[in-house]
Design an enzyme around this catalytic site. Structure first.
Site, PDB file in Angstrom:
ATOM      1  N   CYS A  44       0.541  -1.170   0.049  1.00 27.70           N
ATOM      2  CA  CYS A  44      -0.048  -0.098   0.205  1.00 27.70           C
ATOM      3  C   CYS A  44       1.008   1.418  -0.240  1.00 27.70           C
ATOM      4  O   CYS A  44       2.240   1.176   0.708  1.00 27.70           O
ATOM      5  CB  CYS A  44      -0.650  -0.116   1.697  1.00 27.70           C
ATOM      6  SG  CYS A  44      -2.116   1.351   1.337  1.00 27.70           S
ATOM      7  N   ASP A  46       0.903   3.932   1.206  1.00 28.03           N
ATOM      8  CA  ASP A  46       0.008   4.711   2.927  1.00 28.03           C
ATOM      9  C   ASP A  46       1.600   4.120   3.467  1.00 28.03           C
ATOM     10  O   ASP A  46       3.128   3.925   3.254  1.00 28.03           O
ATOM     11  CB  ASP A  46      -0.164   3.688   4.304  1.00 28.03           C
ATOM     12  CG  ASP A  46      -0.907   4.049   5.291  1.00 28.03           C
ATOM     13  OD1 ASP A  46       0.613   4.542   6.301  1.00 28.03           O
ATOM     14  OD2 ASP A  46      -2.057   4.106   5.585  1.00 28.03           O
ATOM     15  N   ARG A  48       3.325   4.667   6.524  1.00 29.07           N
ATOM     16  CA  ARG A  48       3.505   4.432   7.246  1.00 29.07           C
ATOM     17  C   ARG A  48       4.311   2.394   7.406  1.00 29.07           C
ATOM     18  O   ARG A  48       4.116   2.477   8.275  1.00 29.07           O
ATOM     19  CB  ARG A  48       2.680   4.210   8.462  1.00 29.07           C
ATOM     20  CG  ARG A  48       1.934   6.287   8.976  1.00 29.07           C
ATOM     21  CD  ARG A  48       0.878   6.034   9.344  1.00 29.07           C
ATOM     22  NE  ARG A  48      -1.007   5.052   9.117  1.00 29.07           N
ATOM     23  CZ  ARG A  48      -2.164   5.403   8.996  1.00 29.07           C
ATOM     24  NH1 ARG A  48      -2.211   5.642  10.325  1.00 29.07           N
ATOM     25  NH2 ARG A  48      -3.060   5.076   7.899  1.00 29.07           N
ATOM     26  N   HIS A 100      -1.348  -4.279   4.840  1.00 24.33           N
ATOM     27  CA  HIS A 100      -1.646  -3.935   6.536  1.00 24.33           C
ATOM     28  C   HIS A 100      -2.797  -3.548   7.252  1.00 24.33           C
ATOM     29  O   HIS A 100      -4.049  -2.760   6.429  1.00 24.33           O
ATOM     30  CB  HIS A 100      -0.276  -2.645   6.356  1.00 24.33           C
ATOM     31  CG  HIS A 100      -1.196  -1.101   6.002  1.00 24.33           C
ATOM     32  ND1 HIS A 100      -1.608  -0.518   6.834  1.00 24.33           N
ATOM     33  CD2 HIS A 100      -1.326  -0.540   4.491  1.00 24.33           C
ATOM     34  CE1 HIS A 100      -2.368   0.630   5.728  1.00 24.33           C
ATOM     35  NE2 HIS A 100      -2.351   0.611   4.848  1.00 24.33           N
ATOM     36  N   CYS A 103      -5.830   0.247   6.954  1.00 24.58           N
ATOM     37  CA  CYS A 103      -5.905   0.665   5.486  1.00 24.58           C
ATOM     38  C   CYS A 103      -6.631   1.795   5.276  1.00 24.58           C
ATOM     39  O   CYS A 103      -7.947   1.128   5.498  1.00 24.58           O
ATOM     40  CB  CYS A 103      -5.380  -0.523   4.504  1.00 24.58           C
ATOM     41  SG  CYS A 103      -5.045  -0.245   3.167  1.00 24.58           S
TER      42      CYS A 103
END
Ligand code: CO
Length: 205
Positions: A44, A46, A48, A100, A103
């Site tokens: 992803c 993202d 993080r 994750h 999400c």
């Protein structure tokens, strides 16, 4: 508007390059010779979940593609090209789908609010929800339901990979592609292999 100072990254880069050069004078010239990554990872976008940070991936080790909610869409020429290059040119035999918990893409698809153009992308996850509606309905706690959906979305992308022409061509050539479904939990920092988690349960990985 608050001005973001990005110079710290450029400063860090100079220190990093100098340090590596000092410890191994051939490090960068080796990279110039070409790449031989051992696996393809789809994660992803993202901020993080950076796989390089979480998994300690060195330069040259993994071929990486990232998009919102680590989706394999059969109309996405970007990922399909990455996968074709990985399998046919880099001879990669392992593909990891790296989802994750927490999400935002998965949550947005579940909440079904209007997000403009992004809804077209999230429709891939809405298919996953519809596909597993009965299983999801059994979970009352919203947080646990979303966690389950993250796992199901990761597993469904494995199934989507199996439907690509690249995967089918590889099978025809006798190439045994190994597909892995991993989920990162940023509340603990740990990555879970769904194959272990679903051992003996009726979920295909
Ligand atoms: Co995400």
């Amino acid at each position: 508007m608050c001005q973001v100072n990005l110079n710290k990254y450029l400063d860090h880069n100079k220190v990093w390059a100098k340090k590596l050069n000092k410890s191994d004078a051939d490090y960068f010239s080796h990279l110039q010779e070409g790449q031989h990554p051992i696996a393809l990872l789809l994660g992803c976008s993202d901020s993080r979940v950076s796989p390089s940070t979480v998994l300690g991936i060195e330069l040259g080790e993994l071929f990486i593609h990232r998009n919102i909610a680590n989706v394999v869409s059969h109309t996405d020429l970007n990922f399909l090209s990455v996968m074709q290059y990985a399998v046919e040119n880099l001879n990669i035999k392992d593909i990891i789908v790296y989802g994750h918990y927490g999400c935002g893409g998965v949550k947005a698809a579940y909440e079904d609010k209007s997000n403009g153009m992004l809804d077209n992308w999230l429709a891939n996850i809405k298919d996953v929800i519809r596909h597993h509606q009965n299983e999801l309905n059994l979970i009352e706690d919203e947080e646990l339901k979303l966690q389950k959906l993250v796992e199901l979305n990761t597993l469904e992308q494995i199934e989507n990979i199996k439907q690509t022409s690249v995967y089918k061509n590889a099978l025809d050539k006798g190439i045994d592609l190994k597909l892995h479904a991993w989920v990162f939990d940023f509340s603990t920092g740990l990555v879970h292999d769904l194959k272990e988690k679903y051992k003996g349960k009726p979920v295909q990985v």
